[in-house]
Design a protein around this motif. Structure first.
Motif, PDB file in Angstrom:
ATOM      1  N   PHE A   1       4.232  -2.610  -5.726  1.00  0.00           N
ATOM      2  CA  PHE A   1       3.922  -3.910  -6.301  1.00  0.00           C
ATOM      3  C   PHE A   1       4.131  -3.809  -7.808  1.00  0.00           C
ATOM      4  O   PHE A   1       4.099  -2.708  -8.379  1.00  0.00           O
ATOM      5  N   ARG A   2       4.324  -4.937  -8.446  1.00  0.00           N
ATOM      6  CA  ARG A   2       4.457  -4.922  -9.897  1.00  0.00           C
ATOM      7  C   ARG A   2       3.714  -6.104 -10.500  1.00  0.00           C
ATOM      8  O   ARG A   2       3.576  -7.151  -9.877  1.00  0.00           O
ATOM      9  N   GLN A   3       3.261  -5.884 -11.720  1.00  0.00           N
ATOM     10  CA  GLN A   3       2.545  -6.928 -12.440  1.00  0.00           C
ATOM     11  C   GLN A   3       3.109  -7.034 -13.833  1.00  0.00           C
ATOM     12  O   GLN A   3       2.996  -6.096 -14.637  1.00  0.00           O
ATOM     13  N   ALA A   4       3.726  -8.183 -14.109  1.00  0.00           N
ATOM     14  CA  ALA A   4       4.257  -8.459 -15.439  1.00  0.00           C
ATOM     15  C   ALA A   4       3.137  -9.008 -16.320  1.00  0.00           C
ATOM     16  O   ALA A   4       2.143  -9.532 -15.808  1.00  0.00           O
ATOM     17  N   PRO A   5       3.285  -8.917 -17.631  1.00  0.00           N
ATOM     18  CA  PRO A   5       2.242  -9.404 -18.532  1.00  0.00           C
ATOM     19  C   PRO A   5       1.902 -10.859 -18.277  1.00  0.00           C
ATOM     20  O   PRO A   5       2.790 -11.717 -18.206  1.00  0.00           O
ATOM     21  N   GLY A   6       0.634 -11.137 -18.094  1.00  0.00           N
ATOM     22  CA  GLY A   6       0.190 -12.502 -17.900  1.00  0.00           C
ATOM     23  C   GLY A   6       0.475 -13.083 -16.529  1.00  0.00           C
ATOM     24  O   GLY A   6       0.261 -14.278 -16.313  1.00  0.00           O
ATOM     25  N   LYS A   7       0.939 -12.256 -15.609  1.00  0.00           N
ATOM     26  CA  LYS A   7       1.277 -12.750 -14.266  1.00  0.00           C
ATOM     27  C   LYS A   7       0.516 -11.964 -13.207  1.00  0.00           C
ATOM     28  O   LYS A   7      -0.003 -10.883 -13.459  1.00  0.00           O
ATOM     29  N   GLU A   8       0.499 -12.506 -12.020  1.00  0.00           N
ATOM     30  CA  GLU A   8      -0.158 -11.834 -10.913  1.00  0.00           C
ATOM     31  C   GLU A   8       0.739 -10.726 -10.358  1.00  0.00           C
ATOM     32  O   GLU A   8       1.951 -10.736 -10.521  1.00  0.00           O
ATOM     33  N   SER A   9       0.091  -9.809  -9.681  1.00  0.00           N
ATOM     34  CA  SER A   9       0.813  -8.732  -9.029  1.00  0.00           C
ATOM     35  C   SER A   9       1.654  -9.295  -7.882  1.00  0.00           C
ATOM     36  O   SER A   9       1.186 -10.148  -7.125  1.00  0.00           O
ATOM     37  N   THR A  10       2.884  -8.813  -7.756  1.00  0.00           N
ATOM     38  CA  THR A  10       3.768  -9.297  -6.700  1.00  0.00           C
ATOM     39  C   THR A  10       4.380  -8.135  -5.928  1.00  0.00           C
ATOM     40  O   THR A  10       4.571  -7.033  -6.461  1.00  0.00           O
ATOM     41  N   PHE A  11       4.707  -8.402  -4.687  1.00  0.00           N
ATOM     42  CA  PHE A  11       5.327  -7.433  -3.808  1.00  0.00           C
ATOM     43  C   PHE A  11       6.726  -7.102  -4.277  1.00  0.00           C
ATOM     44  O   PHE A  11       7.480  -7.996  -4.693  1.00  0.00           O
ATOM     45  N   VAL A  12       7.098  -5.828  -4.192  1.00  0.00           N
ATOM     46  CA  VAL A  12       8.437  -5.403  -4.559  1.00  0.00           C
ATOM     47  C   VAL A  12       9.186  -4.840  -3.338  1.00  0.00           C
ATOM     48  O   VAL A  12      10.279  -5.288  -3.012  1.00  0.00           O
ATOM     49  N   ALA A  13       8.585  -3.854  -2.679  1.00  0.00           N
ATOM     50  CA  ALA A  13       9.288  -3.193  -1.578  1.00  0.00           C
ATOM     51  C   ALA A  13       8.298  -2.476  -0.675  1.00  0.00           C
ATOM     52  O   ALA A  13       7.184  -2.145  -1.103  1.00  0.00           O
ATOM     53  N   PHE A  14       8.737  -2.236   0.566  1.00  0.00           N
ATOM     54  CA  PHE A  14       7.903  -1.570   1.560  1.00  0.00           C
ATOM     55  C   PHE A  14       8.768  -0.667   2.427  1.00  0.00           C
ATOM     56  O   PHE A  14       9.915  -1.022   2.758  1.00  0.00           O
ATOM     57  N   VAL A  15       8.203   0.484   2.786  1.00  0.00           N
ATOM     58  CA  VAL A  15       8.853   1.372   3.751  1.00  0.00           C
ATOM     59  C   VAL A  15       7.837   1.725   4.827  1.00  0.00           C
ATOM     60  O   VAL A  15       6.680   2.069   4.520  1.00  0.00           O
ATOM     61  N   SER A  16       8.257   1.623   6.071  1.00  0.00           N
ATOM     62  CA  SER A  16       7.330   1.850   7.179  1.00  0.00           C
ATOM     63  C   SER A  16       7.107   3.339   7.406  1.00  0.00           C
ATOM     64  O   SER A  16       7.777   4.192   6.803  1.00  0.00           O
ATOM     65  N   THR A  17       6.204   3.638   8.316  1.00  0.00           N
ATOM     66  CA  THR A  17       6.060   5.007   8.773  1.00  0.00           C
ATOM     67  C   THR A  17       7.329   5.408   9.527  1.00  0.00           C
ATOM     68  O   THR A  17       8.092   4.548   9.982  1.00  0.00           O
ATOM     69  N   LEU A  18       7.525   6.696   9.669  1.00  0.00           N
ATOM     70  CA  LEU A  18       8.715   7.204  10.348  1.00  0.00           C
ATOM     71  C   LEU A  18       8.510   7.124  11.852  1.00  0.00           C
ATOM     72  O   LEU A  18       7.606   7.760  12.389  1.00  0.00           O
ATOM     73  N   GLY A  19       9.322   6.329  12.515  1.00  0.00           N
ATOM     74  CA  GLY A  19       9.255   6.214  13.952  1.00  0.00           C
ATOM     75  C   GLY A  19      10.425   6.909  14.618  1.00  0.00           C
ATOM     76  O   GLY A  19      11.260   7.523  13.952  1.00  0.00           O
ATOM     77  N   TRP A  20      10.532   6.767  15.935  1.00  0.00           N
ATOM     78  CA  TRP A  20      11.606   7.447  16.660  1.00  0.00           C
ATOM     79  C   TRP A  20      12.974   6.941  16.244  1.00  0.00           C
ATOM     80  O   TRP A  20      13.972   7.648  16.358  1.00  0.00           O
ATOM     81  N   SER A  21      13.037   5.726  15.735  1.00  0.00           N
ATOM     82  CA  SER A  21      14.327   5.171  15.310  1.00  0.00           C
ATOM     83  C   SER A  21      14.492   5.195  13.796  1.00  0.00           C
ATOM     84  O   SER A  21      15.418   4.585  13.259  1.00  0.00           O
ATOM     85  N   GLY A  22      13.608   5.885  13.112  1.00  0.00           N
ATOM     86  CA  GLY A  22      13.692   5.944  11.658  1.00  0.00           C
ATOM     87  C   GLY A  22      12.657   5.058  10.999  1.00  0.00           C
ATOM     88  O   GLY A  22      11.593   4.810  11.569  1.00  0.00           O
ATOM     89  N   VAL A  23      12.926   4.589   9.801  1.00  0.00           N
ATOM     90  CA  VAL A  23      12.021   3.709   9.078  1.00  0.00           C
ATOM     91  C   VAL A  23      12.685   2.356   8.901  1.00  0.00           C
ATOM     92  O   VAL A  23      13.897   2.226   9.039  1.00  0.00           O
ATOM     93  N   TRP A  24      11.873   1.340   8.642  1.00  0.00           N
ATOM     94  CA  TRP A  24      12.454   0.074   8.185  1.00  0.00           C
ATOM     95  C   TRP A  24      11.917  -0.220   6.798  1.00  0.00           C
ATOM     96  O   TRP A  24      10.857   0.267   6.406  1.00  0.00           O
TER      97      TRP A  24
END
Length: 125
Positions: free
Chosen positions: A36-59
């Protein structure tokens, strides 16, 4: 488990940085991981996500504003997550936080129960 973010800094527009999020005191293997990231004077926002490692890899998932420029990855053997940031823009200037979750909406900060301290990224024009 404690998370420690690092790798921030000052870079010119068009440049690159790689953020790291190292875990200690336990394994991140069973956690989905996000930035997540928070710019000055702004709310925190989502940037990126990586899942747990499953049998088919990650998403992975990305905010529209960073798609094609940022790449999230994880290395469970090193207990570390990364965010490769390319083609940086002044609008990417923010404090970046890494976080871990075990379920819920990966785009919502309220789903995450582990947080690292932030690392400052500043992009000059």
């Amino acid at each position: 488990v404690q998370l420690q973010a690092s790798g921030g800094g000052l870079v010119q527009a068009g440049g690159s940085l790689r953020l790291s999020c190292a875990a200690s005191g336990g394994t991140i293997r069973n956690y989905g991981l996000g930035w997540f990231r928070q710019a000055p004077g702004k709310e925190s926002t989502f940037v990126a996500f990586v899942s747990t490692l499953g049998w088919s890899g990650v998403w992975t998932e990305y905010a529209d504003s960073v798609k094609g420029r940022f790449t999230i990855s994880r290395d469970n053997a090193k207990n570390t997550m990364y965010l490769q940031m390319n083609s940086l823009e002044p609008e990417d200037t923010a404090i970046y936080h890494c976080a871990a979750l075990q379920g819920g909406d990966s785009h919502s900060r309220h789903s995450y129960n582990l947080w690292g301290q932030g690392t400052q990224v500043t992009v000059s024009s």
